[in-house]
Design a protein around this motif. Structure first.
Motif, PDB file in Angstrom:
ATOM      1  N   SER A   1      43.841  45.958  -1.441  1.00 50.69           N
ATOM      2  CA  SER A   1      44.664  46.425  -0.328  1.00 50.69           C
ATOM      3  C   SER A   1      43.996  46.068   0.991  1.00 50.69           C
ATOM      4  O   SER A   1      42.880  45.565   1.040  1.00 50.69           O
ATOM      5  N   GLU A   2      44.694  46.343   2.081  1.00 44.12           N
ATOM      6  CA  GLU A   2      44.146  46.069   3.403  1.00 44.12           C
ATOM      7  C   GLU A   2      43.343  47.244   3.934  1.00 44.12           C
ATOM      8  O   GLU A   2      43.010  47.288   5.110  1.00 44.12           O
ATOM      9  N   GLY A   3      43.035  48.208   3.092  1.00 46.60           N
ATOM     10  CA  GLY A   3      42.243  49.331   3.533  1.00 46.60           C
ATOM     11  C   GLY A   3      43.073  50.341   4.294  1.00 46.60           C
ATOM     12  O   GLY A   3      44.241  50.544   4.017  1.00 46.60           O
ATOM     13  N   CYS A   4      42.455  50.968   5.293  1.00 48.69           N
ATOM     14  CA  CYS A   4      43.153  52.015   6.035  1.00 48.69           C
ATOM     15  C   CYS A   4      42.726  51.973   7.490  1.00 48.69           C
ATOM     16  O   CYS A   4      41.734  51.343   7.839  1.00 48.69           O
ATOM     17  N   ALA A   5      43.477  52.642   8.320  1.00 48.76           N
ATOM     18  CA  ALA A   5      43.163  52.699   9.751  1.00 48.76           C
ATOM     19  C   ALA A   5      43.345  54.119  10.248  1.00 48.76           C
ATOM     20  O   ALA A   5      44.250  54.831   9.821  1.00 48.76           O
ATOM     21  N   VAL A   6      42.467  54.553  11.150  1.00 51.83           N
ATOM     22  CA  VAL A   6      42.537  55.881  11.763  1.00 51.83           C
ATOM     23  C   VAL A   6      42.483  55.695  13.272  1.00 51.83           C
ATOM     24  O   VAL A   6      41.626  54.972  13.798  1.00 51.83           O
TER      25      VAL A   6
END
Length: 273
Positions: A82-87
């Motif tokens: 996946s492209e990971g996550c962002a916060v």
């Protein structure tokens, strides 16, 4: 307007578009900075046995990467599908430090020096992150991130995570030493013998496996790292002959086998992860 004039105008427009796209790409690259996880240290003890939210970076070449953008931080692991996550960033301030339990700038300085051999003199900005929409972002949720030009650290729970700017490829800790960069007499002895090159790779790989199994943090104060560095400086580097190195590497590999065989029975061959 002649066909030749039209062609010249189209050519100029195309060149202009290419220049603009190049500038936009450059600005985007400047706006994004990637940092690779290179260390984890526990800041304070808790009653419950807690594991770090991010995997220990026993092999930095394959560890977590944080990318800083104008309004958010994103997290990913090398090889992730996946492209990971962002916060999102809730607030940003000029650097200051008063977080418990370190409490003061001076205590932070001593902690960073002991654990990672770096000081906080060039820290410039503190970011307060928001909520995370995905469970894969737990380590960034409401975290504090302190930024410098070449590194940043993240405080989350009882752990501090050290990241370094990706200015060049990080060494693959599973592999043997890079013989193109051999400098010492011992390194040159190793590189002249294919058997020693292979054994050096096995020892490095075994060190990664020992850290994976036994380390509670990845820092200069990690007992597994201290023991490995002691073997290199006080045993391996005292050898002056190929026979001595063959003997010491054989002994080291057997020692590592006793430490990791129950978890990684195929060592010294590489496991299929």
């Amino acid at each position: 307007m002649t066909p030749a004039t039209n062609f010249a105008k189209m050519k100029r427009n195309l060149l202009t578009m290419l220049v603009v796209l190049g500038l936009l790409h450059s600005l985007n690259a400047i706006a994004e900075k990637s940092y690779r996880l290179t260390g984890v240290a526990k800041v304070y003890k808790t009653a419950a046995l807690e594991e770090p939210n991010l995997e220990l970076p026993v092999n930095p070449a394959l560890s977590a990467v944080i990318t800083m953008r104008d309004d958010s931080f994103s997290l990913n692991y090398d090889g992730a599908s996946s492209e990971g996550c962002a916060v999102h960033i809730n607030k940003r301030y000029p650097f200051s430090f008063n977080s418990a339990p370190l409490g003061t700038y001076e205590k932070l300085n001593k902690f960073l020096q002991a654990k990672f051999h770096v000081g906080p003199d060039d820290w410039s900005t503190m970011y307060l992150l928001g909520d995370a929409a995905s469970s894969s972002c737990t380590s960034l949720q409401f975290a504090k991130i302190y930024d410098a030009e070449s590194k940043l650290f993240l405080l989350n729970g009882p752990y501090l995570y050290m990241f370094e700017r990706e200015l060049r490829p990080f060494k693959d800790a599973n592999k043997s030493l890079d013989c193109l960069k051999a400098r010492t007499s011992v390194e040159n002895l190793i590189c002249r013998d294919p058997r020693l090159v292979k054994m050096d790779g096995s020892v490095n790989y075994g060190f990664v496996l020992m850290q994976t199994r036994y380390s509670k943090e990845t820092s200069y104060e990690d007992p597994v790292r201290i023991e490995q560095m002691k073997w290199i400086s006080q045993v391996r580097n005292r050898c002056t002959t190929t026979d001595c190195l063959l003997k010491e590497y054989t002994s080291r590999i057997k020692y590592i086998q006793t430490k990791v065989s129950s978890t990684y029975p195929s060592y010294p061959e590489e496991e299929e992860f």
